[in-house]
Enzyme design. Structure first.
Site, PDB file in Angstrom:
ATOM      1  CD  GLU A   1      -8.889  -0.954   0.253  1.00 35.61           C
ATOM      2  OE1 GLU A   1      -8.144  -1.041  -0.377  1.00 35.61           O
ATOM      3  OE2 GLU A   1      -8.859  -0.910   1.855  1.00 35.61           O
TER       4      GLU A   1
ATOM      5  CE  LYS B   1      -7.621  -2.987   6.487  1.00 34.24           C
ATOM      6  NZ  LYS B   1      -7.805  -1.444   6.522  1.00 34.24           N
TER       7      LYS B   1
ATOM      8  CE  LYS C   1      -4.731  -0.114   0.054  1.00 31.51           C
ATOM      9  NZ  LYS C   1      -5.505  -0.729   1.363  1.00 31.51           N
ATOM     10  CG  LEU C   2      -1.145   3.873  -6.707  1.00 29.95           C
ATOM     11  CD1 LEU C   2      -1.302   4.528  -7.948  1.00 29.95           C
ATOM     12  CD2 LEU C   2       0.036   3.900  -6.294  1.00 29.95           C
ATOM     13  CE  LYS C   3      -4.076   3.625   2.181  1.00 27.01           C
ATOM     14  NZ  LYS C   3      -5.462   3.035   2.790  1.00 27.01           N
TER      15      LYS C   3
ATOM     16  CG  ASP D   1     -10.831  -1.215   4.830  1.00 28.03           C
ATOM     17  OD1 ASP D   1     -11.069  -1.899   5.897  1.00 28.03           O
ATOM     18  OD2 ASP D   1      -9.617  -0.796   4.539  1.00 28.03           O
TER      19      ASP D   1
ATOM     20  N   GLY E   1      -4.480  -4.665   5.768  1.00 30.15           N
ATOM     21  CA  GLY E   1      -3.521  -4.557   6.989  1.00 30.15           C
ATOM     22  C   GLY E   1      -3.719  -3.269   7.600  1.00 30.15           C
TER      23      GLY E   1
ATOM     24  CB  SER F   1      -0.844   0.082   1.201  1.00 29.73           C
ATOM     25  OG  SER F   1      -1.604   1.135   1.427  1.00 29.73           O
TER      26      SER F   1
ATOM     27  CG  ASP G   1      -7.833   2.131   0.589  1.00 27.25           C
ATOM     28  OD1 ASP G   1      -9.051   2.445   0.622  1.00 27.25           O
ATOM     29  OD2 ASP G   1      -7.325   1.559   1.611  1.00 27.25           O
TER      30      ASP G   1
HETATM   31  O1  OSB Z   1      -7.487   1.330   4.414  1.00 32.78           O
HETATM   32  O2  OSB Z   1      -6.129  -0.576   4.107  1.00 32.78           O
HETATM   33  C1  OSB Z   1      -6.298   0.757   4.592  1.00 32.78           C
HETATM   34  C2  OSB Z   1      -3.347   1.504   6.586  1.00 32.78           C
HETATM   35  C3  OSB Z   1      -3.974   2.029   7.829  1.00 32.78           C
HETATM   36  C4  OSB Z   1      -5.285   2.075   7.894  1.00 32.78           C
HETATM   37  C5  OSB Z   1      -6.055   1.611   6.835  1.00 32.78           C
HETATM   38  C6  OSB Z   1      -5.484   1.026   5.690  1.00 32.78           C
HETATM   39  C7  OSB Z   1      -3.971   1.104   5.652  1.00 32.78           C
HETATM   40  C8  OSB Z   1      -3.371   0.507   4.603  1.00 32.78           C
HETATM   41  C9  OSB Z   1      -2.034  -0.212   4.789  1.00 32.78           C
HETATM   42  O3  OSB Z   1      -3.683   0.629   3.375  1.00 32.78           O
HETATM   43  C10 OSB Z   1      -2.109  -1.679   4.823  1.00 32.78           C
HETATM   44  C11 OSB Z   1      -0.850  -2.143   5.689  1.00 32.78           C
HETATM   45  O4  OSB Z   1       0.241  -2.141   4.629  1.00 32.78           O
HETATM   46  O5  OSB Z   1      -0.770  -2.490   6.511  1.00 32.78           O
HETATM   47 MG    MG Z   2      -8.564   0.485   3.122  1.00 36.71          MG
END
Ligand code: OSB
Ligand code: MG
Length: 370
Positions: free
Chosen positions: A213, A262, A161-163, A238, A290, A135, A188
């Protein structure tokens, strides 16, 4: 197990690099560990709540409080506690899934350690290693984003995965897709769009993304169902998937066609497995999310991700993507995969010197005498 004592440890670990999302920028991980101690075995749980209640309503200080004041008093009242009964025993306490999940994880770890069973085998793992994605946080500079993605691809990650957030979406995704034509890519939004502002997300359809996402709010299943009809990119949820019931409803409503699982978000590993089972039965692909876990939470995630319905790479990155020094032996990427631990329980334990290095607070709980 019979609970003799419980240690609640507060840790603060620096991240290797700041991680920016629409929720804020993390530079450290404030971790709460639950260590349950019984006559025959002990076990470890990790609470995935963050320092601030931005991802969901839980935060680490609140989780610590509810665990001390409301969760363990209910378990101390029992002579024996089985992991399979934890959800029901804690049921009268509403909400607090991340706090509950950490308690169940610790008791399950202790139970499996005393029977010599690895968590993966207990959950129904069908793989010895799992495909890993990574991510990538929001970058102000597209050149820097491309360099970050390139370095993760060089390490072997099997999916990026790009935020994204409003104002940082189409352009960076376009740039990454242009530069890395064939890679598995997804985005995401962490609920940062509204029904009104989500219309522009149809432009992502050009980039052959695996999924989009959680574009909208946690509660907005109807909005997601409407958006799913307006875009070709598959919608994955999510934050909205808070239970097996919520997953079944989201699927029935057409709010998503892929589910991020999760354990912390849904109140534990056993509920996570239930969601896996129902998605497998419905033909809905799942993948393991994660929460920047330490090696303890990561061990549980990797075991879960080895179940048959986890057909997409997870946010189960190597320890080194998060921490220079993890609190367990590090998880190391090999050919874009992580090995599922084979030892009893989680298969990993905290290293005492690492615990000492990162612990900033500790409290011990005991059952009431008599
Ligand atoms: O939305 O998946 C998410 C990290 C913190 C809170 C929410 C998210 C995330 C990540 C990172 O996308 C996931 C990871 O590498 O643990
Ligand atoms: Mg997420």
């Amino acid at each position: 197990m019979r609970l003799e004592a419980v240690e609640l440890l507060r840790l603060r670990l620096p991240l290797v690099a700041p991680f920016r999302t629409s929720l804020g920028t993390e530079t450290h991980r404030d971790v709460l560990l639950v260590h349950v101690i019984g006559p025959d075995a002990d076990g470890w749980g990790e609470c995935v709540a963050f320092a601030e209640p931005f991802y969901s309503s839980e935060y680490v200080g609140g989780a610590h409080d509810v665990i001390r004041e409301h969760l363990f008093p209910r378990l101390f009242a029992c002579d024996e506690v089985a992991a399979a009964d934890v959800v029901a025993l804690l049921g009268p306490v509403r909400g607090h899934p991340m706090a509950k999940a950490s308690v169940e994880m610790a008791i399950l770890d202790a139970e499996l350690r005393s029977s010599g069973t690895p968590l993966g085998a207990f959950l129904g793992a069908v793989r010895q290693e799992v495909d890993c994605g990574v991510s990538v946080g929001i970058h102000d500079d597209v050149g820097e984003l491309l360099a970050t993605v390139e370095s993760y691809l060089a390490e072997g990650y099997r999916r990026i995965k790009l935020k994204i957030e409003p104002g940082s979406d189409i352009e960076p995704v376009h740039a990454v897709r242009n530069r890395f034509t064939g890679i598995p890519l997804q985005v995401d939004a962490n609920a940062s769009y509204t029904r009104e502002s989500a219309g522009g997300l149809a432009a992502l359809d050009d980039f052959d993304l695996l999924l989009l996402e959680q574009p909208l709010a946690e509660e907005d299943l109807l909005g997601h169902a409407q958006l799913a009809k307006a875009v070709r990119t598959p919608i994955c949820l999510d934050e909205s998937i808070t239970s097996a019931r919520a997953a079944a409803d989201a699927i029935a409503l057409g709010a998503c066609s892929i589910v991020n699982i999760k354990a912390g978000r849904v109140g534990g590993l056993l509920e996570a497995r239930r969601i896996h089972d129902l998605c497998l039965a419905e033909g809905v692909p799942v993948w393991c999310g994660g929460m920047l876990e330490t090696g303890l939470g990561r061990a549980a995630n990797v075991a879960l991700a080895a179940l048959p319905g986890f057909t997409l790479p997870g946010d189960t990155s190597a320890s080194g993507r998060y921490y220079d020094a993890d609190i367990t032996d590090p998880f190391v990427l090999e050919g874009g995969r992580l090995p599922v631990p084979t030892g009893p329980g989680l298969g990993v334990t905290p290293l005492p010197e690492q615990l000492e290095r990162f612990t900033v607070g500790m409290e011990t709980l005991y059952p009431k005498l008599g």
